[in-house]
Design a protein around this motif. Structure first.
Motif, mmCIF file in Angstrom:
data_model
loop_
_atom_site.group_PDB
_atom_site.id
_atom_site.type_symbol
_atom_site.label_atom_id
_atom_site.label_comp_id
_atom_site.label_asym_id
_atom_site.label_seq_id
_atom_site.Cartn_x
_atom_site.Cartn_y
_atom_site.Cartn_z
ATOM 1 N N HIS A 188 0.845 -1.246 0.207
ATOM 2 C CA HIS A 188 -0.008 -0.115 -0.091
ATOM 3 C C HIS A 188 0.842 1.425 -0.107
ATOM 4 O O HIS A 188 0.446 2.289 -0.517
ATOM 5 N N SER A 189 1.936 1.300 0.666
ATOM 6 C CA SER A 189 2.907 2.456 0.755
ATOM 7 C C SER A 189 3.386 2.791 -0.498
ATOM 8 O O SER A 189 3.902 3.998 -0.808
ATOM 9 N N LEU A 190 3.357 2.051 -1.704
ATOM 10 C CA LEU A 190 3.975 2.230 -2.967
ATOM 11 C C LEU A 190 2.618 2.545 -3.869
ATOM 12 O O LEU A 190 2.966 2.825 -5.036
ATOM 13 N N ARG A 191 1.490 2.735 -3.632
ATOM 14 C CA ARG A 191 0.362 2.929 -4.336
ATOM 15 C C ARG A 191 0.174 4.701 -4.478
ATOM 16 O O ARG A 191 -0.928 4.996 -4.268
ATOM 17 N N GLY A 192 1.203 5.294 -4.899
ATOM 18 C CA GLY A 192 1.038 6.581 -5.188
ATOM 19 C C GLY A 192 0.679 7.028 -6.535
ATOM 20 O O GLY A 192 1.155 6.261 -7.326
ATOM 21 N N MET A 193 0.083 8.273 -6.754
ATOM 22 C CA MET A 193 -0.030 8.903 -8.199
ATOM 23 C C MET A 193 0.376 10.061 -8.231
ATOM 24 O O MET A 193 0.419 10.927 -7.330
ATOM 25 N N SER A 194 1.108 10.333 -9.308
ATOM 26 C CA SER A 194 1.549 11.663 -9.611
ATOM 27 C C SER A 194 0.558 12.880 -9.757
ATOM 28 O O SER A 194 -0.483 12.545 -10.202
ATOM 29 N N LEU A 195 0.867 14.013 -9.616
ATOM 30 C CA LEU A 195 0.019 14.964 -9.817
ATOM 31 C C LEU A 195 -0.304 15.235 -11.201
ATOM 32 O O LEU A 195 -1.590 15.434 -11.665
ATOM 33 N N LYS A 196 0.485 14.724 -12.233
ATOM 34 C CA LYS A 196 0.232 15.025 -13.652
ATOM 35 C C LYS A 196 -0.649 13.636 -13.871
ATOM 36 O O LYS A 196 -1.807 14.153 -14.710
ATOM 37 N N GLN A 197 -0.674 12.540 -13.182
ATOM 38 C CA GLN A 197 -1.875 11.404 -13.497
ATOM 39 C C GLN A 197 -2.966 11.951 -13.193
ATOM 40 O O GLN A 197 -4.017 11.847 -13.707
ATOM 41 N N ASP A 237 5.335 10.960 -1.995
ATOM 42 C CA ASP A 237 5.706 12.173 -1.425
ATOM 43 C C ASP A 237 4.748 12.674 -0.447
ATOM 44 O O ASP A 237 5.296 12.952 0.634
ATOM 45 N N PHE A 238 3.596 12.700 -0.602
ATOM 46 C CA PHE A 238 2.627 13.283 0.318
ATOM 47 C C PHE A 238 1.428 12.479 0.471
ATOM 48 O O PHE A 238 0.798 11.922 -0.546
ATOM 49 N N PHE A 239 1.069 12.173 1.524
ATOM 50 C CA PHE A 239 -0.167 11.547 1.868
ATOM 51 C C PHE A 239 -1.286 12.607 1.835
ATOM 52 O O PHE A 239 -1.271 13.787 2.459
ATOM 53 N N VAL A 240 -2.539 12.104 1.428
ATOM 54 C CA VAL A 240 -3.672 13.120 1.333
ATOM 55 C C VAL A 240 -4.764 12.818 2.095
ATOM 56 O O VAL A 240 -5.200 11.459 2.089
ATOM 57 N N SER A 241 -5.178 13.729 2.936
ATOM 58 C CA SER A 241 -6.368 13.214 4.179
ATOM 59 C C SER A 241 -7.435 13.995 3.388
ATOM 60 O O SER A 241 -7.362 15.174 3.166
ATOM 61 N N HIS A 242 -8.514 13.371 2.919
ATOM 62 C CA HIS A 242 -9.677 13.907 2.443
ATOM 63 C C HIS A 242 -11.051 13.206 2.673
ATOM 64 O O HIS A 242 -10.937 12.088 3.199
ATOM 65 N N GLY A 264 14.897 19.123 -5.476
ATOM 66 C CA GLY A 264 14.762 18.222 -6.520
ATOM 67 C C GLY A 264 13.315 17.788 -6.863
ATOM 68 O O GLY A 264 13.266 16.885 -7.525
ATOM 69 N N LEU A 265 12.350 18.328 -6.352
ATOM 70 C CA LEU A 265 11.047 17.832 -6.351
ATOM 71 C C LEU A 265 10.340 18.624 -7.524
ATOM 72 O O LEU A 265 9.993 19.864 -7.409
ATOM 73 N N ASP A 266 9.843 17.924 -8.658
ATOM 74 C CA ASP A 266 9.217 18.474 -9.884
ATOM 75 C C ASP A 266 7.714 18.355 -9.412
ATOM 76 O O ASP A 266 7.023 17.456 -9.159
ATOM 77 N N LYS A 267 7.048 19.478 -9.708
ATOM 78 C CA LYS A 267 5.632 19.669 -9.131
ATOM 79 C C LYS A 267 4.823 18.719 -9.860
ATOM 80 O O LYS A 267 4.034 17.926 -9.095
ATOM 81 N N MET A 298 5.189 15.324 -8.431
ATOM 82 C CA MET A 298 4.918 14.909 -7.095
ATOM 83 C C MET A 298 3.900 13.924 -6.910
ATOM 84 O O MET A 298 2.944 13.892 -7.620
ATOM 85 N N VAL A 299 4.246 13.012 -5.989
ATOM 86 C CA VAL A 299 3.330 11.766 -5.875
ATOM 87 C C VAL A 299 2.754 12.009 -4.534
ATOM 88 O O VAL A 299 2.994 12.112 -3.475
ATOM 89 N N PHE A 300 1.351 11.401 -4.787
ATOM 90 C CA PHE A 300 0.317 11.790 -3.879
ATOM 91 C C PHE A 300 -0.212 10.193 -3.412
ATOM 92 O O PHE A 300 -0.525 9.575 -4.537
ATOM 93 N N TRP A 301 -0.846 9.939 -2.413
ATOM 94 C CA TRP A 301 -1.424 8.889 -1.957
ATOM 95 C C TRP A 301 -2.938 9.399 -1.479
ATOM 96 O O TRP A 301 -3.158 9.981 -0.553
ATOM 97 N N LEU A 302 -3.635 8.747 -2.483
ATOM 98 C CA LEU A 302 -5.293 9.150 -2.062
ATOM 99 C C LEU A 302 -5.970 7.672 -2.072
ATOM 100 O O LEU A 302 -5.835 6.906 -3.033
ATOM 101 N N CYS A 303 -6.695 7.323 -1.099
ATOM 102 C CA CYS A 303 -7.290 6.242 -0.881
ATOM 103 C C CYS A 303 -8.094 5.590 -2.163
ATOM 104 O O CYS A 303 -8.313 4.525 -2.313
#
Length: 257
Positions: free
Chosen positions: A53-62, A148-153, A179-182, A185-190
């Motif tokens: 689960h900790s590797l299931r992030g998605m980029s802002l571009k996605q 990079d960032f967990f999203v609580s929503h 070094g973090l390209d906008k 940037m990888v976010f974790w949304l459930c």
């Protein structure tokens, strides 16, 4: 949660029996986990390999691309209108939030062998075809993405507003992390990180041992909480748990809207 990443899906009772037999009561070392894996591989049925689960992030571009395909085109809006017309007695009319996105996009896109309106709308083939039911994050990033960032929503918040908030926030915050390209940037949304075909199984029966805690602990730069006009996030016990865990883990935490 770790064994399915290796294609091993033991019954809970079998797992507990093996831990007792091997005398593995507490948190496992690498060698202990290796021994448990060997024991389970012999007895347990195989399954499709699911990412931790900790590797299931998605980029802002996605996230932006999903918004463009289904929200900015008004496709999801029309799907909600049609569903509401077909279900006039419903207590919960659909709107362009995460509940509707899950129903009309996430579930059909991650179902193997299915031809759906969501597939038709994806005319450029952004989504690969699912070979087995999985989390959308795994479908798009089969080798995983470090978060990079967990999203609580909360799911009643409009998805377009969620993406807009992350875009605006990333413009400021992306420059503060070396070094973090906008857009990468990888976010974790459930909604995307959990396999929505089996949500109860994914969440489990213990928040501390579940996917939310794992993702929070592994988020490289911390967490953000998206606040809507109704501040509905604070009515969700999961979100309160996430705030407490952010404090316990001493992670960076921002409120955004």
């Amino acid at each position: 949660y770790a064994l399915p990443a290796l294609g091993i899906c033991p019954a809970k009772s079998d797992l507990e029996e093996a831990r007792k037999r091997l005398q593995l009561p507490g948190p496992l070392t690498k060698s202990q986990f290796a021994n448990l894996t060997k024991a389970m591989a012999v007895k347990s049925p195989s399954c499709s390999m699911e990412l931790p689960h900790s590797l299931r992030g998605m980029s802002l571009k996605q996230l932006v691309t999903i918004c463009q395909i289904y929200l900015e085109s008004d496709w999801l809006k029309e799907q909600c209108k049609r569903w509401n017309a077909e279900n006039p007695a419903t207590q919960f009319p659909q709107s362009e939030n995460l509940y509707a996105l899950n129903h009309h996009v996430v579930l059909p896109i991650t179902t193997p062998g299915l031809e759906s309106p969501a597939h038709e709308q994806d005319s450029d083939g952004f989504f690969p075809r699912a070979e087995f039911t999985c989390a959308m994050a795994q479908l798009l990033n089969p080798r995983g993405s470090f978060v990079d960032f967990f999203v609580s929503h909360y799911w009643a918040h409009p998805f377009r507003a969620t993406v807009c908030a992350l875009k605006l926030w990333s413009r400021r915050h992306g420059d503060s992390e070396e070094g973090l390209d906008k857009m990468n940037m990888v976010f974790w949304l459930c909604i995307f990180a959990l396999n929505q075909h089996k949500p109860s199984e994914e969440v489990g029966d213990s928040p501390m041992n579940g996917p939310f805690n794992a993702a929070l602990a592994r988020a490289k730069f911390g967490a953000v909480m998206i606040i809507g006009e109704d501040a509905g996030t604070f009515d969700r016990i999961w979100c309160i748990f996430e705030v407490q865990r952010v404090m316990d883990l001493q992670k960076s935490f921002d409120l955004i809207s």
